[in-house]
Design a protein around this motif. Structure first.
Motif, PDB file in Angstrom:
ATOM      1  N   ARG A   3       0.845  -1.195   0.000  1.00 18.89           N
ATOM      2  CA  ARG A   3       0.000   0.000   0.000  1.00 18.89           C
ATOM      3  C   ARG A   3       0.880   1.245   0.000  1.00 18.89           C
ATOM      4  N   ILE A   4       0.495   2.201  -0.798  1.00 23.65           N
ATOM      5  CA  ILE A   4       1.213   3.470  -0.875  1.00 23.65           C
ATOM      6  C   ILE A   4       0.394   4.504  -0.116  1.00 23.65           C
ATOM      7  N   ALA A   5       1.034   5.259   0.741  1.00 27.45           N
ATOM      8  CA  ALA A   5       0.341   6.286   1.516  1.00 27.45           C
ATOM      9  C   ALA A   5      -0.230   7.336   0.580  1.00 27.45           C
ATOM     10  N   PRO A   6      -1.500   7.694   0.747  1.00 21.05           N
ATOM     11  CA  PRO A   6      -2.098   8.717  -0.115  1.00 21.05           C
ATOM     12  C   PRO A   6      -1.308  10.022  -0.153  1.00 21.05           C
ATOM     13  N   ALA A   7      -0.716  10.430   0.959  1.00 21.84           N
ATOM     14  CA  ALA A   7       0.077  11.660   0.967  1.00 21.84           C
ATOM     15  C   ALA A   7       1.264  11.546   0.013  1.00 21.84           C
ATOM     16  N   ASP A   8       1.860  10.346  -0.096  1.00 21.81           N
ATOM     17  CA  ASP A   8       2.971  10.141  -1.032  1.00 21.81           C
ATOM     18  C   ASP A   8       2.497  10.237  -2.476  1.00 21.81           C
ATOM     19  N   VAL A   9       1.298   9.731  -2.741  1.00 24.05           N
ATOM     20  CA  VAL A   9       0.732   9.815  -4.091  1.00 24.05           C
ATOM     21  C   VAL A   9       0.458  11.274  -4.443  1.00 24.05           C
ATOM     22  N   VAL A  10      -0.149  12.009  -3.527  1.00 19.89           N
ATOM     23  CA  VAL A  10      -0.442  13.421  -3.770  1.00 19.89           C
ATOM     24  C   VAL A  10       0.849  14.196  -4.010  1.00 19.89           C
ATOM     25  N   THR A  11       1.877  13.917  -3.224  1.00 25.08           N
ATOM     26  CA  THR A  11       3.168  14.587  -3.406  1.00 25.08           C
ATOM     27  C   THR A  11       3.749  14.277  -4.784  1.00 25.08           C
ATOM     28  N   ALA A  12       3.646  13.012  -5.208  1.00 22.09           N
ATOM     29  CA  ALA A  12       4.167  12.625  -6.526  1.00 22.09           C
ATOM     30  C   ALA A  12       3.424  13.328  -7.659  1.00 22.09           C
ATOM     31  N   ILE A  13       2.122  13.518  -7.492  1.00 25.62           N
ATOM     32  CA  ILE A  13       1.320  14.147  -8.541  1.00 25.62           C
ATOM     33  C   ILE A  13       1.468  15.663  -8.509  1.00 25.62           C
ATOM     34  N   ALA A  14       1.451  16.249  -7.316  1.00 31.52           N
ATOM     35  CA  ALA A  14       1.450  17.709  -7.175  1.00 31.52           C
ATOM     36  C   ALA A  14       2.856  18.302  -7.107  1.00 31.52           C
ATOM     37  N   ASP A  15       3.885  17.463  -7.042  1.00 30.72           N
ATOM     38  CA  ASP A  15       5.278  17.906  -6.924  1.00 30.72           C
ATOM     39  C   ASP A  15       5.583  18.629  -5.621  1.00 30.72           C
ATOM     40  N   GLU A  16       4.703  18.489  -4.640  1.00 27.98           N
ATOM     41  CA  GLU A  16       4.950  19.094  -3.328  1.00 27.98           C
ATOM     42  C   GLU A  16       4.036  18.425  -2.316  1.00 27.98           C
ATOM     43  N   PRO A  17       4.477  18.379  -1.060  1.00 23.49           N
ATOM     44  CA  PRO A  17       3.601  17.814  -0.021  1.00 23.49           C
ATOM     45  C   PRO A  17       2.361  18.687   0.156  1.00 23.49           C
ATOM     46  N   ARG A  18       1.245  18.043   0.413  1.00 24.39           N
ATOM     47  CA  ARG A  18      -0.024  18.755   0.616  1.00 24.39           C
ATOM     48  C   ARG A  18      -0.736  18.163   1.812  1.00 24.39           C
ATOM     49  N   LEU A  19      -1.452  19.000   2.520  1.00 21.00           N
ATOM     50  CA  LEU A  19      -2.316  18.526   3.591  1.00 21.00           C
ATOM     51  C   LEU A  19      -3.699  18.286   3.021  1.00 21.00           C
ATOM     52  N   SER A  20      -4.369  17.282   3.525  1.00 23.12           N
ATOM     53  CA  SER A  20      -5.733  16.979   3.085  1.00 23.12           C
ATOM     54  C   SER A  20      -6.695  18.019   3.636  1.00 23.12           C
ATOM     55  N   PRO A  21      -7.668  18.408   2.829  1.00 22.57           N
ATOM     56  CA  PRO A  21      -8.754  19.204   3.398  1.00 22.57           C
ATOM     57  C   PRO A  21      -9.536  18.338   4.391  1.00 22.57           C
ATOM     58  N   GLN A  22     -10.236  18.980   5.289  1.00 23.56           N
ATOM     59  CA  GLN A  22     -11.067  18.231   6.236  1.00 23.56           C
ATOM     60  C   GLN A  22     -12.207  17.573   5.477  1.00 23.56           C
ATOM     61  N   LEU A  23     -12.417  16.296   5.753  1.00 23.86           N
ATOM     62  CA  LEU A  23     -13.497  15.568   5.090  1.00 23.86           C
ATOM     63  C   LEU A  23     -14.848  16.013   5.642  1.00 23.86           C
ATOM     64  N   PRO A  24     -15.875  16.059   4.783  1.00 25.54           N
ATOM     65  CA  PRO A  24     -17.227  16.334   5.284  1.00 25.54           C
ATOM     66  C   PRO A  24     -17.630  15.263   6.306  1.00 25.54           C
ATOM     67  N   ASP A  25     -18.431  15.653   7.270  1.00 23.86           N
ATOM     68  CA  ASP A  25     -18.839  14.729   8.338  1.00 23.86           C
ATOM     69  C   ASP A  25     -19.521  13.473   7.798  1.00 23.86           C
ATOM     70  N   ASP A  26     -20.368  13.633   6.765  1.00 19.74           N
ATOM     71  CA  ASP A  26     -21.070  12.461   6.249  1.00 19.74           C
ATOM     72  C   ASP A  26     -20.113  11.478   5.571  1.00 19.74           C
ATOM     73  N   VAL A  27     -19.060  11.979   4.955  1.00 21.46           N
ATOM     74  CA  VAL A  27     -18.070  11.094   4.335  1.00 21.46           C
ATOM     75  C   VAL A  27     -17.250  10.392   5.417  1.00 21.46           C
ATOM     76  N   THR A  28     -16.909  11.112   6.461  1.00 22.02           N
ATOM     77  CA  THR A  28     -16.179  10.511   7.577  1.00 22.02           C
ATOM     78  C   THR A  28     -17.001   9.383   8.205  1.00 22.02           C
ATOM     79  N   ALA A  29     -18.284   9.617   8.406  1.00 20.93           N
ATOM     80  CA  ALA A  29     -19.164   8.587   8.974  1.00 20.93           C
ATOM     81  C   ALA A  29     -19.255   7.385   8.034  1.00 20.93           C
ATOM     82  N   TRP A  30     -19.367   7.637   6.731  1.00 14.59           N
ATOM     83  CA  TRP A  30     -19.415   6.552   5.751  1.00 14.59           C
ATOM     84  C   TRP A  30     -18.122   5.738   5.782  1.00 14.59           C
TER      85      TRP A  30
END
Length: 172
Positions: free
Chosen positions: A136-163
């Motif tokens: 498994r590859i950490a999503p943050a590593d994938v985002v860094t590879a695509i965006a060419d820089e480290p990024r923080l995730s936006p806060q997930l909506p509550d309903d998505v977090t519950a799902w």
């Protein structure tokens, strides 16, 4: 299935300046093979439409080469679709794909199917990235590879977090 194969093997051109949090729109038309016996799009075909939307999302970012060079590829860990209206033969529609955020395990996406300004279906997808070795590859590593820089995730909506907790894909 042919559309998905082509979108993956011969992706559309990257969109200059596209950010990982920008939405990607895929324009499609209902084909005869998409229909069930009731002459509307089979529920499983919506999942294929969404696969195509996710492939085009990665293509818009120019991500296929970057991921392939690292031996990484995406897989679906969980998905849920809510249907509101039917699609029938010949109708044109769009699949809009956007990343809502990520945690240590998965990337969360929302995919909206719309026709003529009307909401048809909404899907949530939890996606993972794996290496060719099956790691498994950490999503943050994938985002860094695509965006060419480290990024923080936006806060997930509550309903998505519950799902995510309900389908057991959320980070523990």
């Amino acid at each position: 299935m042919i559309q998905l194969t082509l979108a993956t093997l011969r992706p559309r051109r990257a969109v200059p300046g596209r950010d990982v949090l920008d939405a990607s729109v895929t324009h499609l038309r209902v084909r005869p093979g998409d229909l069930d016996l009731y002459r509307h799009v089979n529920n499983g075909v919506y999942l294929q439409y969404m696969d195509l939307g996710r492939s085009n999302y990665l293509a818009d970012l120019g991500a296929f080469g970057r991921l392939s060079d690292r031996g990484w590829y995406p897989v679906v860990a969980a998905s849920t679709v809510k249907y509101r209206r039917s699609l029938t033969l010949g109708q044109r529609f769009t699949v809009t794909t956007r990343v809502l955020g990520w945690d240590e395990r998965v990337v969360y996406l929302e995919q909206l199917v719309d026709r003529d300004g009307q909401h048809v279906a909404r899907g949530w997808v939890a996606g993972r990235f794996l290496s060719r070795a099956g790691d498994r590859i950490a999503p943050a590593d994938v985002v860094t590879a695509i965006a060419d820089e480290p990024r923080l995730s936006p806060q997930l909506p509550d309903d998505v977090t519950a799902w995510a907790r309900a389908v057991d894909v959320a980070h523990r």
